[in-house]
Write an enzyme that holds these catalytic residues in place. Structure first.
Site, PDB file in Angstrom:
ATOM      1  N   LEU A  12      58.164  27.540  26.298  1.00 35.50           N
ATOM      2  CA  LEU A  12      59.000  27.879  27.449  1.00 35.50           C
ATOM      3  C   LEU A  12      58.178  28.677  28.450  1.00 35.50           C
ATOM      4  CD1 LEU A  12      62.256  28.897  25.520  1.00 35.50           C
ATOM      5  CD2 LEU A  12      61.493  26.614  26.254  1.00 35.50           C
ATOM      6  N   LYS A  26      53.602  33.851  35.898  1.00 32.28           N
ATOM      7  CA  LYS A  26      53.231  34.843  34.887  1.00 32.28           C
ATOM      8  C   LYS A  26      52.347  34.256  33.801  1.00 32.28           C
ATOM      9  CE  LYS A  26      56.356  36.193  31.883  1.00 32.28           C
ATOM     10  NZ  LYS A  26      57.480  36.914  31.244  1.00 32.28           N
ATOM     11  N   THR A  85      67.521  29.442  28.140  1.00 27.11           N
ATOM     12  CA  THR A  85      66.558  28.927  27.169  1.00 27.11           C
ATOM     13  C   THR A  85      67.097  27.714  26.414  1.00 27.11           C
ATOM     14  OG1 THR A  85      67.380  30.611  25.629  1.00 27.11           O
ATOM     15  CG2 THR A  85      65.370  31.124  26.865  1.00 27.11           C
ATOM     16  N   LYS A 359      18.543  30.057  41.509  1.00 22.17           N
ATOM     17  CA  LYS A 359      19.707  29.199  41.729  1.00 22.17           C
ATOM     18  C   LYS A 359      19.249  27.745  41.695  1.00 22.17           C
ATOM     19  CE  LYS A 359      21.005  27.634  45.420  1.00 22.17           C
ATOM     20  NZ  LYS A 359      20.937  26.303  46.085  1.00 22.17           N
ATOM     21  N   HIS A 371       8.831  39.314  38.925  1.00 20.53           N
ATOM     22  CA  HIS A 371       9.568  40.323  39.689  1.00 20.53           C
ATOM     23  C   HIS A 371       9.644  39.969  41.170  1.00 20.53           C
ATOM     24  CE1 HIS A 371       5.413  42.288  38.860  1.00 20.53           C
ATOM     25  NE2 HIS A 371       5.298  41.293  39.694  1.00 20.53           N
ATOM     26  N   TYR A 395      16.419  26.503  52.618  1.00 20.50           N
ATOM     27  CA  TYR A 395      17.521  26.187  53.537  1.00 20.50           C
ATOM     28  C   TYR A 395      17.017  26.186  54.964  1.00 20.50           C
ATOM     29  CZ  TYR A 395      22.237  26.494  55.575  1.00 20.50           C
ATOM     30  OH  TYR A 395      23.391  26.266  56.279  1.00 20.50           O
TER      31      TYR A 395
END
Length: 536
Positions: A12, A26, A85, A359, A371, A395
């Site tokens: 339910l 919810k 219910t 990425k 680093h 890019y």
């Protein structure tokens, strides 16, 4: 679970959940990496139900979308109007199709994420063993205020479920409550549902009234008391959501430790329900493992890591790192302060070090990015080294482009690799180079910028400064002033704009750097190429 009687499950999940104060239904709020509804579905999975239906109402599109993605075998059933219910179960039974009278129907609330498979299995086993028309999962608690009471007769059989508002003084003292979890025989359930009315203050059909109807019809009704009353607690607001999350976290961490994982500080460790940990892994404090993260045997994670949907190989070490949808190879070392974005794959015994972001980068075995670098949209072969402050310039303002680096390549410190570009196997790039064209295998690519030395410049142009005093202490004698006929090659006098610029209190020394590669290998130099090494 093995049973001679087919099982159908009805969950339910049509309620609005107003106390959550949320636009999200919810049952779709999350704890431990899953929605409340997903937790209930997971617990019910142990019943091996032939058919499962979820009754949806408020936010039906969102709930149905979640089911389509995560549990496509489950049937969403729409309850257009909230008539209680009992009505919800009746609607669900109609959608599930024909059931034999002896089939078992298990009804669960969709907001009880702490229910366990063991509890549901035990409920159904008792239901079958006693040949009951209905078996109620009950709980015994200290304060039953607000809950429906389970009323038994002298033999312990269930006589009724009485709502709190309808309880008389004697009934109000009962501490055994109804949890809203039931197992029914399909035939008696359908008969009782057909007799439900809405003749009550709420104008709804109550599933609890089915119990009274079954008792009145002489049908046996049983109850099983749950071992841990906390399992049956529903989530109605965000305070209860957080409380349930703490319980689940403790369960998951304890299970991991009992299975062979060392969790240094369980209080500061969060592990989602779908995370898998092999034995002999170590999780250091302040670590968050989310989604379907997998950590292989002997790996050490943390402190202060957040890994989401990330795979970590055997014996790898990950320190103070954030990673999403990444793969870290066996024996690799990552961190501290690294960010592995989606699509990162680091090969066996590779390294991604301090302040490195990656990425969509495929880094081969034993390749190192020690680093201060950005590696994006790239393929790098094996045993290559990416020098400090290297940037894969991927890019162009419109589209992303790929960089391909071969094996055994040395990328000098502060190299800009402007994609699309390829650097062949065994090639080198000089420190500070901007690489715009492909580099053949075994070649050295250098972008020269001629260095000019102007002797005595500090003493003449920054007189009295710390640098000038240091130069004088080193024995440097300032030549004549700018414009002196003896020094026709010197720089001209500053313009009015230059003269207006304040002289800083201290000027750093100008480094005399080689134009040949700094490889990032930490070597003093490469044979035949003075100054070719750099720090790692």
């Amino acid at each position: 679970m093995t049973s001679s009687r087919p099982v159908a499950v009805i969950i339910l999940a049509a309620g609005e959940g107003k106390r959550m104060r949320s636009t999200r239904p919810k049952v779709l709020h999350h704890i431990a990496g899953r929605s409340l509804l997903h937790h209930v579905l997971s617990a019910a999975g142990a019943l091996a139900a032939a058919r499962t239906a979820v009754v949806v109402g408020h936010g039906r599109e969102q709930v149905a979308a979640m089911l389509a993605e995560q549990a496509p075998e489950v049937v969403p059933v729409v309850q257009d109007r909230q008539h209680g219910t009992g009505h919800a179960v009746r609607v669900a039974l109609a959608a599930l199709g024909e059931l034999a009278p002896g089939d078992t129907v298990v009804v669960l609330p969709g907001d009880t994420p702490l229910l366990t498979s063991a509890t549901l299995t035990a409920l159904v086993a008792q239901h079958h063993a006693r040949a009951a028309a209905a078996t109620v999962l009950s709980a015994v608690i200290d304060d039953a205020t607000g809950y429906g009471r389970v009323v038994r007769d002298g033999d312990g059989a269930v006589r009724a479920i009485v709502e709190h508002r309808d309880a008389d003084a004697a009934t109000a003292t009962i501490r055994e409550i109804n949890t809203g979890v039931y197992a029914f025989a399909a035939g008696p359930l359908q008969t009782a549902l057909a007799r439900l009315t809405r003749d009550n203050a709420q104008g709804e059909e109550y599933l609890t009234d089915v119990v009274g109807l079954l008792v009145a019809a002489g049908q046996p009704v049983a109850a099983r008391v749950v071992d841990d009353p906390g399992e049956a607690g529903g989530v109605n607001d965000r305070v209860q959501l957080a409380a349930a999350g703490r319980v689940l976290r403790d369960r998951i961490v304890e299970a991991a430790m009992r299975a062979g994982t060392t969790v240094v500080d369980p209080r500061t460790t969060w592990i989602d329900a779908d995370v898998t940990l092999e034995p002999d892994t170590t999780i250091a404090p302040n670590t968050f493992l989310h989604g379907r993260t997998h950590v292989a045997r002997g790996a050490v994670i943390g402190p202060e890591c957040t890994l989401t949907d990330t795979t970590v190989g055997a014996g790898a070490t990950v320190l103070r790192t954030t990673a999403e949808r990444a793969e870290i190879g066996a024996g690799a070392v990552v961190g501290p302060y690294s960010h592995l974005r989606p699509g990162t794959r680091l090969g066996r015994e590779g390294k991604i070090g301090s302040f490195v972001e990656t990425k969509s980068a495929d880094l081969g075995n034993q390749t190192k990015v020690p680093h201060l670098a950005y590696v994006g949209d790239a393929v790098v072969g094996e045993r290559s080294n990416i020098g400090c402050t290297t940037v894969f310039v991927n890019y162009d303002g419109v589209a992303k482009h790929r960089t391909v680096i071969g094996s055994d390549v040395r990328i000098g410190s502060d190299t800009m690799l402007v994609a699309p570009v390829t650097v062949g196997d065994g090639a080198y790039t000089g420190a500070g180079s901007v690489i715009r064209e492909d580099v053949p295998p075994g070649a050295l690519a250098v972008r020269e910028g001629r260095q000019r030395i102007i002797e005595g410049w500090v003493s003449r142009r920054r007189p009295g400064s710390p640098a000038a005093r240091a130069a004088a202490a080193a024995g440097v004698q300032a030549p004549g002033s700018v414009g002196d006929p003896e020094h026709p090659d010197e720089m001209p006098q500053p313009s009015a704009a230059e003269a207006a610029v304040p002289i800083p209190a201290h000027q750093g020394d100008v480094a005399h750097r080689s134009e040949l590669p700094h490889t990032g290998e930490g070597e003093a130099g490469i044979a035949g190429i003075p100054g070719a090494g750099s720090r790692t």
